[in-house]
Design an enzyme around this catalytic site. Sequence first.
Site, short mmCIF file in Angstrom:
data_model
loop_
_atom_site.label_atom_id
_atom_site.label_comp_id
_atom_site.label_asym_id
_atom_site.label_seq_id
_atom_site.Cartn_x
_atom_site.Cartn_y
_atom_site.Cartn_z
CD GLN A 93 3.88 -5.52 16.70
OE1 GLN A 93 3.87 -4.29 16.57
NE2 GLN A 93 3.29 -6.14 17.70
CB CYS A 94 4.95 -3.46 10.51
SG CYS A 94 4.18 -2.53 11.81
CB THR A 95 8.90 -0.43 8.77
OG1 THR A 95 7.90 -0.43 7.77
CG2 THR A 95 9.92 -1.49 8.51
CB VAL A 96 4.06 1.43 11.52
CG1 VAL A 96 3.38 2.66 12.08
CG2 VAL A 96 3.58 1.15 10.12
#
Lengths: 748, 277
Positions: A580-583
């Site tokens: 999804q994202c790098t969070v």
Amino acid sequence: MAAELTEKGSAPPKLQFAPFSSALEAGFWHQLTQKKLNDYRLDESPKSIKGYYYNGDPSGLPTRLTLEFSAFEIDGPTPAHCCPAVGTLYNTNTLEAFKSTDKKALLDQVANEIWNAIKSGAAVEDPSVLTRFILLTFADLKKYHFYYWFCFPALCFVEGIQLVKDPVLLEQKFSLKQISSFQVAYDRLCSSSGTTAVPYFLVKYSEKSVEVASLKDWSLFFADLKKVTVGVYDPCTLPQHPGWPLRNFLVLLASKWGSQLDVVEVLCFRDRTLQGIRSVQHSIIFQVKLPSLSLSAACPKSVGWEKNPKGAMGPRSVNLSECMDPKRLAESSVDLNLKLMRWRLVPSLDLDKVVSTKCLLLGAGTLGCNVARTLMGWGVRHITFVDNAKISYSNPVRQPLYEFEDCLSGGKSKALAAVDRLRKIFPGVNAEGFNMSIPMPGHPVNFSEVTIAQAQRDVEQLEALISAHDVVFLLMDTRESRWLPTVIAASQRKLIVNAALGFDTFVVMRHGLKKPKASDAGDSSPSSASSLSDSSSSSTPAIPGASLFSNIPGHRLGCYFCNDVVAPGDSTRDRTLDQQCTVSRPGLAMIAGALAVELMISILQHPEGGYAVASSSDDRMNEPPTSLGLVPHQIRGFLSRFDNVLPASLAFDKCTACSPVVLDHYERDGFQFLSKVFNSSHSFLEDLTGLTLLHQETQAAERMYFCTSLCTITVCLLNLTYCAFNRMYPVQKLWHIFRVYGHFFPMC
Amino acid sequence: MSSKNVLFSKKLLIPWLEKYSQKNTGWKLPDHFSHVSCYISPLSLEGSRKWHGTTMMSDKEGSSAASCYLDEKSFHLSCQLFLQYSSVLKDGWSWTEFKGVKEGYMKKTILIPGRLCSLLNQFWKHKTEDVDALVEDQVDDDTENQAVCENQAVMCYEYHVLYSCSYQVPVLYFRASTLDGRLLSLEEVWNNIRPNYRKHLLQGPWDTLTQQEHPLLGQPFFVLHPCRTEEFMRPVLQMAHVEKRKVNYIVTWLSVMGPMVRLEVPLSYCTAVAAPD
């Protein structure tokens, strides 16, 4: 010598001496290095140093003059029961100076000093001046090579010294009573002179008793000079020969009293204690006839330079880089630590395999940094980074190879900064960094000739890099950037370890390693999931607890893209969980990065490497396949539950990355094919692999499969209930079920 | 004893006990465990080390049990007594006081005629490349006249006994070198141990062997790591305690550790060296 003794009849035998062997403790070289760096620097002037010798060695040891780290403290204490010897250190600044130093002149100079001490009578007052040494050194502190040459100056009688009575052991000459009387007398002499060892002394004995005295008491001690006995503290252990210290003493005797003495008896005093029992019985005693030597004459000829280990007249050298070079020390300590793991815990661990593995890290972010550090922990020496990003202010707190300073003025290139840091952490690492982009599907490169040429160069570079390494780590932050290396590595039959993060979930997996190309023809390419699952489950009914997907051999395992039914594309439209994202939760990258390396290590320890059968969660109770345990296909972690599962899945014949049709196209058309993929939307790969068709079929048959989905849910529930007592099973079973039917329920 | 304390202790103890019971199959985990758990005092983590000590006095003996640890003062006193007897025996031990700090260590050096083959290869491997070019013909050599040749490979083993504040036990540092001062590698040290002895060693304290910098000299040494010292010492000290004997910690400890690394401690030390009061 032996030959000489047999010729006794013809000529009277001459006395021979055992020369000193230089014995340098490691601490001496350390101390010399410190002195050179801190005190002497470029000063080549002679320095006084101190060594010692000992007369208590068990037989079999060579006659030694020992220098330890305390050699530079000239006034420091001498070890108990040892005799000190004062020496001169000449430390040259260059090897040239070492070579060109006039050794004969150095020797003559000390010989003259000894001769003067004899002439002046100083040697009678303090005979320890007779035992001197010279040490010529050159310390190459860049390489930690030390060149050295010892000299133990001895004045010579030109014609040698005639033995009148051959050496015998003291116990053959003295009675037990005499021996103990001698011991007592010697000890008393020691304590009266305030030392624990007296190098030279006088001896007088009758049948009842033995007396000793120091040399300066000569005239008081010896009433008549018919028969004189002298004692020498003798470091030699040979039964037929005295040690070196006797030589100059005999010269002293000959020049001082030689004219009055006919025969001198010499007691070579050896005094050892074994298990608390003292013995001087093995001292030797013999008689010599001293040649005449006039005090008014010039200094006699002298000898004394030590031979090298080959027996030639030359210096010795020692390479101490292993224990002194900080870089070598770091290397050997790292290796030793790993070896100890083998010694103590995992005797069959093959470390060479690990240490020699060349690792390519695609991505030098949170995952890349943590993977690199864990690889270093395992002693892996060859680490290459590929990344196109610069270090930004948010990075250092999560990416352990970077610091605040690295972010300044636009930020350093990650790949290059990571290499610098690795070298700082461990200079022995062989690290390289490439600041480059990896072309991605759905990210067109056909804007201009230049961009196409650049993409082609990047592809070639990546191909070359993958070819030059053994294991490729996929540690990027997007899904589509993993596609190209997956294809190239699958084609080159290189092992891929992939790690991807969600917010609190991660997957670490090894890609299936296709069989070597030569045998491709015989082996059927991975067929549909269901048919294979049947065959694998039916072929292994004997293993208890074997699940539907156990025992998949390495070459049939899936890749990162096998589980998906959409081709990689622009990730802004992408929805799958693990990219999804790098969070992500900050600890996740460390966990996943470490697991990725540990997975690689376990694979390397398996005799079949990347072809190893995938272990599953079911195998947790079985005999592990390697000394380190299981070799799973995937590790899926759920940080919210602090739980990992080990699913395994087959290669998917419609995979957008590792299916035969993709590899065929790549191998046949190369960059032409790849550029099509980069420039098209995902429909190109989906059409090529038959995924489009599958989608259509799925939609058409959606109602038909409704029953199946109901069954699935029922099975899930059953499993959940059935395995309620066993916390290991439900998640895993669910996963399997998801995996079997997943292709038909993309939204599941 | 609150249940919380027992729980806390289990968490810490179980891995250790499991490991221990694996090695010594004769020791059953449950017995041992129940044994221990009833003696755990509500100590903080700081006390977890002492805590092994308290496990030892879990016999019904009572509260005045001996400790398996050695405080620094007792270390120095025990060394003093050890050295006194060593000087009687001329066993070669000496005390080296380190300048500046008041710390010191007990030291002994022994020489062992080496197995020539095991060292000779090493010699060629480690020699510097250009030393042969430095041979000089002009330098006088009187081998033929008055010197006798001794050619011998000798290994020098150096032992240092230091005190570890963090483990509260003595630590044995050692290194082995050739006569030119080159340190032997762990492999070479290992190769110089008699093969029939090796198997035994692997089970003993040898598996705690590691390489560290000498805390006072800053030079690389091998160390028999103190992490398991207490474990080796416990049975001996326990026995002595039961028999109401006083033992000198250094003597007992060194006679356990020493032989592993070719350091012999004559038996007479056991009877002749007293324990400090």
